[in-house]
Design an enzyme around this catalytic site. Structure first.
Site, PDB file in Angstrom:
ATOM      1  N   HIS A  83      40.428  16.020  33.479  1.00 33.26           N
ATOM      2  CA  HIS A  83      40.432  16.822  34.697  1.00 33.26           C
ATOM      3  C   HIS A  83      40.725  15.895  35.870  1.00 33.26           C
ATOM      4  CE1 HIS A  83      38.581  20.136  32.525  1.00 33.26           C
ATOM      5  NE2 HIS A  83      37.557  19.373  32.169  1.00 33.26           N
ATOM      6  N   CYS A 139      42.726  21.462  39.501  1.00 31.51           N
ATOM      7  CA  CYS A 139      42.823  20.430  38.482  1.00 31.51           C
ATOM      8  C   CYS A 139      44.279  20.351  38.040  1.00 31.51           C
ATOM      9  CB  CYS A 139      41.917  20.794  37.306  1.00 31.51           C
ATOM     10  SG  CYS A 139      42.112  19.700  35.894  1.00 31.51           S
ATOM     11  N   HIS A 142      45.145  21.427  34.518  1.00 32.55           N
ATOM     12  CA  HIS A 142      44.754  22.782  34.163  1.00 32.55           C
ATOM     13  C   HIS A 142      45.024  23.799  35.261  1.00 32.55           C
ATOM     14  CE1 HIS A 142      41.846  20.312  31.575  1.00 32.55           C
ATOM     15  NE2 HIS A 142      42.780  20.784  30.762  1.00 32.55           N
ATOM     16  N   MET A 147      42.284  26.494  36.672  1.00 34.40           N
ATOM     17  CA  MET A 147      41.150  25.666  37.058  1.00 34.40           C
ATOM     18  C   MET A 147      41.305  25.240  38.512  1.00 34.40           C
ATOM     19  SD  MET A 147      39.546  22.354  35.159  1.00 34.40           S
ATOM     20  CE  MET A 147      38.234  21.396  35.885  1.00 34.40           C
TER      21      MET A 147
HETATM   22 CU   LIG Z   1      40.844  20.368  34.295  1.00 33.14          CU
END
Ligand SMILES: [Cu+2]
Length: 154
Positions: A83, A139, A142, A147
């Protein structure tokens, strides 16, 4: 002939040194501990945000957070990593980017934090000097999976 050895008595002379010095002439300086009453600039509250994979959902927890300017947000790398924390530059209030750039360690790009690959890695971002407003972030690995999060500075 006998030799008589005579023992000479030793006279011990005591030299009396009479020099009493007055010990520690303390100048009584009144040490006044000046404590600035309630200095919020020193450091605000700390808020924790987890970065995790829950089921098939990648998310920040909590995804939305309200803080005060001067607070610190600590991101925790929990699961589903890598992340990171990337702020949308155009989502940040005027004057907000510089404090964040100064605070974010190891940026891959301006306002783009490093990728966390180690479990339990933490990433601290200080919002010292950050003006009030909304700071939206995501993120990088993601983003397509939704995210993202938002920090509101009051
Ligand atoms: Cu992430």
């Amino acid at each position: 002939m006998r030799v008589t050895s005579m023992v000479a008595g030793l006279a011990v002379i005591l030299a009396a040194c009479g020099g009493e010095k007055k010990a520690e002439d303390q100048s009584t300086t009144t040490a006044t501990p000046e404590q600035p009453a309630a200095a919020p600039a020193a450091g605000g509250a700390t808020h924790d945000v987890k970065m995790l994979l829950e089921g098939s959902t990648y998310k920040y927890d909590p995804a939305e957070l309200t803080i005060k300017s001067g607070d610190v947000v600590v991101f925790h790398n929990v699961s589903g990593f890598p992340h990171n924390v990337s702020f949308w530059a155009d989502s940040i209030p005027a004057g907000g980017a510089e404090p964040l750039k100064a605070s974010m360690a190891d940026q891959m790009a301006p306002l783009e934090g490093p990728l966390f690959t180690e479990p339990d890695a933490v990433y601290k971002i200080s919002f010292a000097g950050a003006p009030a407003g909304e700071y939206k972030y995501y993120c990088l690995p993601h983003l397509a999976l939704g995210m993202k999060g938002k920090i509101t500075v009051q």
